[in-house]
Enzyme design. Structure first.
Site, mmCIF file in Angstrom:
data_model
loop_
_atom_site.group_PDB
_atom_site.id
_atom_site.type_symbol
_atom_site.label_atom_id
_atom_site.label_comp_id
_atom_site.label_asym_id
_atom_site.label_seq_id
_atom_site.Cartn_x
_atom_site.Cartn_y
_atom_site.Cartn_z
ATOM 1 N N GLU A 65 0.814 -1.221 0.000
ATOM 2 C CA GLU A 65 0.000 0.000 0.000
ATOM 3 C C GLU A 65 0.844 1.266 0.000
ATOM 4 O O GLU A 65 0.397 2.312 -0.483
ATOM 5 C CB GLU A 65 -0.930 0.000 1.221
ATOM 6 C CG GLU A 65 -1.984 -1.083 1.232
ATOM 7 C CD GLU A 65 -3.055 -0.887 0.173
ATOM 8 O OE1 GLU A 65 -3.484 0.260 -0.030
ATOM 9 O OE2 GLU A 65 -3.441 -1.882 -0.469
ATOM 10 N N GLU B 294 -1.472 9.288 0.089
ATOM 11 C CA GLU B 294 -1.773 8.856 -1.272
ATOM 12 C C GLU B 294 -1.056 9.756 -2.269
ATOM 13 O O GLU B 294 -1.050 10.984 -2.139
ATOM 14 C CB GLU B 294 -3.286 8.910 -1.483
ATOM 15 C CG GLU B 294 -3.753 8.422 -2.821
ATOM 16 C CD GLU B 294 -5.272 8.397 -2.919
ATOM 17 O OE1 GLU B 294 -5.794 8.219 -4.036
ATOM 18 O OE2 GLU B 294 -5.937 8.552 -1.871
ATOM 19 N N ASN C 23 -14.582 6.276 7.066
ATOM 20 C CA ASN C 23 -13.544 5.443 7.676
ATOM 21 C C ASN C 23 -12.742 6.218 8.710
ATOM 22 O O ASN C 23 -12.358 5.663 9.751
ATOM 23 C CB ASN C 23 -12.618 4.880 6.599
ATOM 24 C CG ASN C 23 -13.210 3.681 5.897
ATOM 25 O OD1 ASN C 23 -13.940 2.898 6.507
ATOM 26 N ND2 ASN C 23 -12.928 3.538 4.620
#
Length: 363
Positions: free
Chosen positions: A216, A225, A263
Site C-alpha cells: 500500500e 496517497e 472510515n
C-alpha cells in the site's frame, strides 16, 4: 552465516557445479559477477565478515544501482553498507537480498561460463541454489534467518514477534514517520494482533499485515496517497457528520492508506481519537498511523467475508487478507501483478521471520 576458512577458502558453487566468480579476476568497481568453472583462484574465494556482506578481492557482492527489480545485475563494488550489499544464505541454499526479497540467480538457467548472475524472485529452482564451502551457520532450515541480536532493540518487543532489526530489514528505505516504536505503541490497541495461536500463526500474521502495508505504501515510503487528483473523491456528503475538515481532506494516509470520511470517523471512534476533525494525525503521528492500520486489519472485512486478522488465525490464508483489503479491484484475475506483488512481499517477510508462509497465498 560463516564461510569456512579452509575447503577452498569460501568457494560457492551452483548450477552445473560451477562457481560464483569475479570476471577476469578484476577488482574494479562494476566488474560482472558470473558463473564459471571452479579454478581455485582468488576471484572465487568469498568471505563473510559478519556484517551481512559477501566479499571477494577486497570488495562486496553488490546489486547494480541498488536496484530491487527482476533481472537486476550483480557486480563487485566498494563495500559501503548499503542494502544492495546485504545477503543471507539459507539452509534451503538460497542467497537472498533482503531489500529486494529476491534470490541470487543464474540468468536464463544457462550453465555456460561467463553467464551473469542477477536478482530474481525466489522459485526454488536449481539456478538459485548454492553450496557454500564448509556450510553456513545461524540459519533456519528452508528459511531466511532473523538477524543475530547485537543490541537490546534487536530482540522482539514483549508480546510482538518482529524485532526492530527484522523490521529494519523489511523496510530499509522507509519514511522516517513509520517508526518501529510507533508500531510497538500501537499494539496495545489490538492485543490479539500477532498474539493469537501458535508462534507460527503469530509470525504469519505479522508478516501478512506488514506485507500488505508494504504494498500500500511502496515499502513504507509514502505516508499519503500519491495521486492528488483523487483527493476530492473521498468525501461522502450524505453522512450526517459530513466532511468538517474539507471536501479534499480524507485521502489515503498511513500504512493501510485510510480513506473516506466515514472510515476516518469509524477508526477515530474506535480508537478514541477525533480523526474526522484531525485527519492529518494519520500521517504525522506514527502511533496513530499504525493504530489505524491495525483497526482495519482487526475489525474490517472490506470487500471480503472476514477480517484479515481472522483470515490468518483461522487458516484461510494470505490470499484472503488481500481480498479483504482490495479484493474488489485486484482479486479473481483482475490485477494479477498487484496480487503477486503482495504475495512476494509476504513470502519475503516470512523468510525474514523464519516461518513457513502456509497455503492459499493468492486470491
Amino acid at each position: 552465516m560463516t564461510l569456512a576458512a579452509d575447503s577452498a577458502s569460501g568457494r560457492i558453487t551452483g548450477l552445473a557445479g560451477k562457481c560464483i566468480d569475479v570476471a577476469d579476476r578484476n577488482s574494479a568497481n562494476g566488474t560482472q559477477v558470473q558463473l564459471y568453472d571452479c579454478n581455485g583462484t582468488s576471484a572465487q574465494q568469498w568471505t563473510e565478515p559478519g556484517d551481512g556482506t559477501l566479499r571477494a578481492l577486497g570488495k562486496c557482492l553488490d546489486v547494480r544501482g541498488g536496484s530491487t527489480a527482476d533481472a537486476a545485475d550483480v557486480q563487485l563494488w566498494d563495500c559501503n553498507g548499503s542494502p544492495a550489499q546485504q545477503w543471507v544464505i539459507t539452509q534451503a541454499k538460497d542467497i537472498v537480498n533482503p531489500a529486494a526479497n529476491k534470490c541470487l540467480d543464474v540468468r536464463a538457467y544457462n550453465s555456460a561460463n561467463r553467464t551473469p548472475l542477477q536478482l530474481w524472485p525466489c522459485q526454488g529452482a536449481a539456478n538459485e541454489k548454492w553450496e557454500v564451502a564448509g556450510g553456513a551457520t545461524n540459519t533456519v532450515a528452508g528459511e531466511m534467518p532473523a538477524p543475530v541480536p547485537e543490541r537490546e532493540s534487536d530482540a522482539p518487543a514483549s508480546g510482538f514477534v518482529v524485532s526492530e532489526a527484522q523490521f529494519d530489514q523489511m523496510f530499509p528505505n522507509r519514511n522516517h514517520a513509520y517508526t518501529y516504536d510507533g508500531l510497538r505503541a500501537a499494539l496495545s490497541a489490538y492485543p490479539a494482533f500477532a498474539n493469537t495461536g501458535s508462534d507460527t500463526v503469530k509470525k504469519q500474521e505479522a508478516a501478512a499485515f506488514l506485507a500488505n502495508v508494504s504494498h500500500e505504501t511502496g515499502g513504507l515510503a509514502h505516508t499519503v496517497e500519491q495521486n492528488t487528483a483523487n483527493y476530492s473523491a473521498y468525501c461522502d456528503a450524505s453522512q450526517p457528520y459530513g466532511c468538517p475538515s474539507g471536501q479534499s481532506a480524507y485521502y489515503g494516509r498511513g500504512p493501510i492508506q485510510l480513506s473516506w470520511n466515514y472510515n476516518y470517523k469509524a477508526a477515530g471512534d474506535a480508537l478514541g481519537i477525533d480523526l474526522l476533525n484531525n485527519p492529518d494525525l494519520v500521517a504525522s503521528d506514527s502511533s496513530v498511523a499504525w493504530k489505524t492500520g491495525l483497526w482495519y486489519w482487526n475489525t474490517q472485512t472490506g470487500p471480503g467475508s472476514t477480517t484479515p486478522h481472522d483470515a490468518i488465525v483461522n487458516s484461510a490464508g494470505f490470499g484472503q487478507t488481500i481480498r479483504s483489503i482490495n479484493g474488489a479491484l485486484e482479486c479473481d484475475g483482475k490485477y494479477p501483478a498487484e496480487v503477486q506483488s503482495r504475495v512476494d512481499s509476504y513470502t519475503g517477510f516470512t523468510r525474514i521471520l523464519g516461518v513457513d508462509p502456509g497455503s492459499n497465498l493468492s486470491c
